[in-house]
Design a protein around this motif. Sequence first.
Motif, PDB file in Angstrom:
ATOM      1  N   ALA A  30       3.589 -74.533  45.297  1.00  0.00           N
ATOM      2  CA  ALA A  30       2.256 -74.734  45.863  1.00  0.00           C
ATOM      3  C   ALA A  30       1.355 -75.479  44.886  1.00  0.00           C
ATOM      4  O   ALA A  30       0.616 -76.402  45.266  1.00  0.00           O
ATOM      5  N   ALA A  31       1.424 -75.106  43.621  1.00  0.00           N
ATOM      6  CA  ALA A  31       0.613 -75.794  42.614  1.00  0.00           C
ATOM      7  C   ALA A  31       1.039 -77.254  42.471  1.00  0.00           C
ATOM      8  O   ALA A  31       0.197 -78.155  42.383  1.00  0.00           O
ATOM      9  N   ALA A  32       2.350 -77.488  42.453  1.00  0.00           N
ATOM     10  CA  ALA A  32       2.841 -78.856  42.309  1.00  0.00           C
ATOM     11  C   ALA A  32       2.474 -79.712  43.520  1.00  0.00           C
ATOM     12  O   ALA A  32       2.071 -80.876  43.383  1.00  0.00           O
ATOM     13  N   ALA A  33       2.604 -79.145  44.730  1.00  0.00           N
ATOM     14  CA  ALA A  33       2.273 -79.901  45.931  1.00  0.00           C
ATOM     15  C   ALA A  33       0.791 -80.231  45.982  1.00  0.00           C
ATOM     16  O   ALA A  33       0.393 -81.349  46.341  1.00  0.00           O
ATOM     17  N   ALA A  34      -0.050 -79.264  45.620  1.00  0.00           N
ATOM     18  CA  ALA A  34      -1.493 -79.511  45.641  1.00  0.00           C
ATOM     19  C   ALA A  34      -1.881 -80.580  44.626  1.00  0.00           C
ATOM     20  O   ALA A  34      -2.670 -81.492  44.929  1.00  0.00           O
ATOM     21  N   LEU A  35      -1.309 -80.500  43.425  1.00  0.00           N
ATOM     22  CA  LEU A  35      -1.623 -81.501  42.408  1.00  0.00           C
ATOM     23  C   LEU A  35      -1.094 -82.876  42.805  1.00  0.00           C
ATOM     24  O   LEU A  35      -1.757 -83.896  42.574  1.00  0.00           O
ATOM     25  N   SER A  36       0.085 -82.913  43.416  1.00  0.00           N
ATOM     26  CA  SER A  36       0.621 -84.192  43.893  1.00  0.00           C
ATOM     27  C   SER A  36      -0.291 -84.813  44.936  1.00  0.00           C
ATOM     28  O   SER A  36      -0.565 -86.021  44.914  1.00  0.00           O
ATOM     29  N   LEU A  37      -0.769 -83.999  45.871  1.00  0.00           N
ATOM     30  CA  LEU A  37      -1.646 -84.502  46.917  1.00  0.00           C
ATOM     31  C   LEU A  37      -2.946 -85.044  46.326  1.00  0.00           C
ATOM     32  O   LEU A  37      -3.430 -86.112  46.711  1.00  0.00           O
ATOM     33  N   ILE A  38      -3.500 -84.313  45.381  1.00  0.00           N
ATOM     34  CA  ILE A  38      -4.750 -84.751  44.753  1.00  0.00           C
ATOM     35  C   ILE A  38      -4.543 -86.078  44.021  1.00  0.00           C
ATOM     36  O   ILE A  38      -5.354 -87.013  44.136  1.00  0.00           O
ATOM     37  N   LEU A  39      -3.457 -86.175  43.260  1.00  0.00           N
ATOM     38  CA  LEU A  39      -3.202 -87.394  42.500  1.00  0.00           C
ATOM     39  C   LEU A  39      -2.886 -88.571  43.410  1.00  0.00           C
ATOM     40  O   LEU A  39      -3.272 -89.715  43.126  1.00  0.00           O
ATOM     41  N   LEU A  40      -2.182 -88.321  44.521  1.00  0.00           N
ATOM     42  CA  LEU A  40      -1.901 -89.397  45.466  1.00  0.00           C
ATOM     43  C   LEU A  40      -3.180 -89.916  46.110  1.00  0.00           C
ATOM     44  O   LEU A  40      -3.355 -91.129  46.290  1.00  0.00           O
ATOM     45  N   ILE A  41      -4.083 -89.001  46.462  1.00  0.00           N
ATOM     46  CA  ILE A  41      -5.362 -89.426  47.045  1.00  0.00           C
ATOM     47  C   ILE A  41      -6.172 -90.224  46.022  1.00  0.00           C
ATOM     48  O   ILE A  41      -6.776 -91.254  46.338  1.00  0.00           O
ATOM     49  N   LEU A  42      -6.174 -89.748  44.777  1.00  0.00           N
ATOM     50  CA  LEU A  42      -6.889 -90.471  43.723  1.00  0.00           C
ATOM     51  C   LEU A  42      -6.277 -91.851  43.509  1.00  0.00           C
ATOM     52  O   LEU A  42      -7.004 -92.850  43.359  1.00  0.00           O
ATOM     53  N   GLY A  43      -4.953 -91.925  43.497  1.00  0.00           N
ATOM     54  CA  GLY A  43      -4.302 -93.219  43.333  1.00  0.00           C
ATOM     55  C   GLY A  43      -4.606 -94.169  44.476  1.00  0.00           C
ATOM     56  O   GLY A  43      -4.822 -95.370  44.266  1.00  0.00           O
ATOM     57  N   ALA A  44      -4.629 -93.630  45.711  1.00  0.00           N
ATOM     58  CA  ALA A  44      -4.963 -94.473  46.850  1.00  0.00           C
ATOM     59  C   ALA A  44      -6.400 -94.987  46.743  1.00  0.00           C
ATOM     60  O   ALA A  44      -6.685 -96.151  47.040  1.00  0.00           O
ATOM     61  N   GLY A  45      -7.316 -94.117  46.316  1.00  0.00           N
ATOM     62  CA  GLY A  45      -8.695 -94.557  46.154  1.00  0.00           C
ATOM     63  C   GLY A  45      -8.842 -95.629  45.102  1.00  0.00           C
ATOM     64  O   GLY A  45      -9.545 -96.632  45.305  1.00  0.00           O
ATOM     65  N   LEU A  46      -8.172 -95.459  43.973  1.00  0.00           N
ATOM     66  CA  LEU A  46      -8.222 -96.473  42.924  1.00  0.00           C
ATOM     67  C   LEU A  46      -7.573 -97.775  43.388  1.00  0.00           C
ATOM     68  O   LEU A  46      -8.049 -98.872  43.057  1.00  0.00           O
ATOM     69  N   GLY A  47      -6.503 -97.665  44.165  1.00  0.00           N
ATOM     70  CA  GLY A  47      -5.833 -98.867  44.644  1.00  0.00           C
ATOM     71  C   GLY A  47      -6.689 -99.643  45.632  1.00  0.00           C
ATOM     72  O   GLY A  47      -6.802-100.867  45.555  1.00  0.00           O
ATOM     73  N   PHE A  48      -7.326 -98.936  46.586  1.00  0.00           N
ATOM     74  CA  PHE A  48      -8.179 -99.618  47.555  1.00  0.00           C
ATOM     75  C   PHE A  48      -9.386-100.266  46.888  1.00  0.00           C
ATOM     76  O   PHE A  48      -9.859-101.320  47.317  1.00  0.00           O
ATOM     77  N   SER A  49      -9.901 -99.622  45.844  1.00  0.00           N
ATOM     78  CA  SER A  49     -11.047-100.198  45.157  1.00  0.00           C
ATOM     79  C   SER A  49     -10.686-101.453  44.385  1.00  0.00           C
ATOM     80  O   SER A  49     -11.549-102.280  44.100  1.00  0.00           O
ATOM     81  N   ALA A  50      -9.392-101.595  44.040  1.00  0.00           N
ATOM     82  CA  ALA A  50      -8.959-102.774  43.292  1.00  0.00           C
ATOM     83  C   ALA A  50      -8.536-103.922  44.189  1.00  0.00           C
ATOM     84  O   ALA A  50      -8.329-105.036  43.715  1.00  0.00           O
ATOM     85  N   ILE A  51      -8.394-103.662  45.491  1.00  0.00           N
ATOM     86  CA  ILE A  51      -7.954-104.695  46.430  1.00  0.00           C
ATOM     87  C   ILE A  51      -9.172-105.316  47.093  1.00  0.00           C
ATOM     88  O   ILE A  51     -10.100-104.618  47.498  1.00  0.00           O
ATOM     89  N   SER A  52      -9.154-106.639  47.215  1.00  0.00           N
ATOM     90  CA  SER A  52     -10.252-107.341  47.872  1.00  0.00           C
ATOM     91  C   SER A  52      -9.681-108.367  48.834  1.00  0.00           C
ATOM     92  O   SER A  52      -8.721-109.071  48.503  1.00  0.00           O
ATOM     93  N   PRO A  53     -10.233-108.470  50.041  1.00  0.00           N
ATOM     94  CA  PRO A  53      -9.743-109.480  50.987  1.00  0.00           C
ATOM     95  C   PRO A  53     -10.180-110.887  50.637  1.00  0.00           C
ATOM     96  O   PRO A  53      -9.684-111.854  51.213  1.00  0.00           O
ATOM     97  N   TRP A  54     -11.122-111.026  49.712  1.00  0.00           N
ATOM     98  CA  TRP A  54     -11.618-112.344  49.342  1.00  0.00           C
ATOM     99  C   TRP A  54     -10.642-113.010  48.386  1.00  0.00           C
ATOM    100  O   TRP A  54     -10.001-112.371  47.559  1.00  0.00           O
TER     101      TRP A  54
END
Length: 314
Positions: A30-54
């Motif tokens: 449970a701890a590993a799954a929760a931490l994985s989910l949190i880190l995946l969401i954080l990684g997705a947020g950082l990735g979207f912020s680095a991508i630009s359609p321009w």
Amino acid sequence: MTNIERNFSGLATDTTASGVSWAAILGGAAAAAALSLILLILGAGLGFSAISPWSHTGVSATAIGISSIIWLAFTQLAASGIGGYLAGRLRIKWATVHTDEVYFRDTAHGFLAWAVATLATVALVGSVIGNVVSTGVTAGAAVATSAIGAAGATGIAAASQTGNGNRGNSANDGVMAYMTDSLFRADPAASDSGGNGDGALRLETGRIFAHAIRAKTLSQEDRQYVAQLVAKRTGLTPADAEKRVTDLFNKTQTAINEAEQSAKQAADTARKAASYSALWMFLALLLGAFVASVAATFGGRQRDRVIHLGSATA
């Protein structure tokens, strides 16, 4: 209770009880799954912020791919380490079990915690692994469909408009309409302009070109026939009319071939990206399983070093 009775009781318990502490495994998972989910969401947020359609802004696709691989490996390292450590630290103490058996059980607890956490994480994020693995197939099929559509758009547009005579006005729309209009474009120097031309004539020419595009060749008979129609309607000489027909067909066929090549290249790129993603994901998960197993043995050793006050004062 004497020491002999206490040791005998502990021996009986260790030999008859199950070697798997599911409570500790589920807790670590449970701890590993929760931490994985949190880190995946954080990684997705950082990735979207680095991508630009321009254009010429944001990070490159290569940098995003490398960063994703590093982040996935870090996620597995951190989450699996925490989950495995908790699974080993929270398990029951085997007082009379051999050291080698304790090491094996701790390793198994860490591995089981990683396995349960991985399955739970995949279920929570909507089968991410399956989506990544099927990216190449999906993208390739989509691009191939686009290629087929680009290659046959002209023929389909013309064929769909030739089944019913009262739909002749719609032939003036789309790619085929532009082709036929360019064929019957009147020579400005000619005294007798063809004007807009006859709709039935344009439909017939559209059907000829649609068939030629599907067959990837314009027969000599069709070329001469269309050239005669063009010469009659535009005032061009037969040689110039045939040259116009040939040039237009070659230009269209070249555009279709280029579209097909671009589609195949895009499909091959998507296939390679999906293959690399699957391989790196496999390595990251393998790293997670190893780290969880090792962390469980470390947590188990710390668990065995704990001195219970009740036993010390007895």
